[in-house]
Scaffold this active site. Sequence first.
Site, short mmCIF file in Angstrom:
data_model
loop_
_atom_site.label_atom_id
_atom_site.label_comp_id
_atom_site.label_asym_id
_atom_site.label_seq_id
_atom_site.Cartn_x
_atom_site.Cartn_y
_atom_site.Cartn_z
N CYS A 23 0.81 -1.22 0.00
CA CYS A 23 0.00 0.00 0.00
C CYS A 23 0.84 1.27 0.00
O CYS A 23 0.29 2.35 -0.08
CB CYS A 23 -1.04 0.01 1.11
SG CYS A 23 -0.55 -0.71 2.66
N HIS A 36 -2.91 7.02 7.03
CA HIS A 36 -3.17 5.78 6.30
C HIS A 36 -4.51 5.23 6.78
O HIS A 36 -5.34 4.84 5.99
CB HIS A 36 -2.03 4.79 6.53
CG HIS A 36 -2.09 3.58 5.67
ND1 HIS A 36 -2.20 3.64 4.30
CD2 HIS A 36 -2.06 2.27 5.98
CE1 HIS A 36 -2.24 2.42 3.80
NE2 HIS A 36 -2.15 1.56 4.81
N HIS A 76 -9.87 0.99 1.18
CA HIS A 76 -8.41 0.88 1.08
C HIS A 76 -8.10 0.52 -0.37
O HIS A 76 -8.39 -0.58 -0.82
CB HIS A 76 -7.89 -0.18 2.04
CG HIS A 76 -6.40 -0.17 2.21
ND1 HIS A 76 -5.54 0.35 1.28
CD2 HIS A 76 -5.63 -0.60 3.23
CE1 HIS A 76 -4.30 0.22 1.70
NE2 HIS A 76 -4.34 -0.35 2.90
#
Length: 179
Positions: free
Chosen positions: A8, A133, A167
Amino acid sequence: ALSISTACSSSAHALAVGRRLLRTGLADAVITGGADSLCRLTVNGFQALSALSAGICNPMSRNRDGTSIGEGSAVFLMQREAAEIALFGAGSSTEAYSMTAPEPEGEGVEAAIRRALDDAGMTPSDIDYIQLHGTGTPQNDKMESKVVKRLFGGELPCSSSKGQLGHTLGAAGAMAAAH
């Protein structure tokens, strides 16, 4: 052309690499960013890790119970000339704690933030807002909040777009930058 695959952090890493290409004079302009599309293999992997939310992802909430997987992309044209939007600093680290969980105290994350601040010639007091995040998973959110409090105190506005976007995995860094 260059592809980066660092989970990510991939598209955030791509932005940093683009900036490095400009700074070193290897390019006059760079198109950089990230994209990730939804697939069953990824969703099943997160399900196997018990990392998916039963409902809407609630990053940093006492009601959080996991993340939601999203898909998307964000692409930027980076140039050496000054602009209204700029990437002032970049930092990274490798903690090698686990493939699927953050190191609980966030030492690697803190090192990366400190490197980004140093690279930008800034201090924590220069920062007005943090785009977290914020995955909505208990492990990530707990670690991330510890790091933010240690470095920036408890009053700095922070948020995560994963409640709205999910996400987006490899696109998460660029999409957060676009947010």
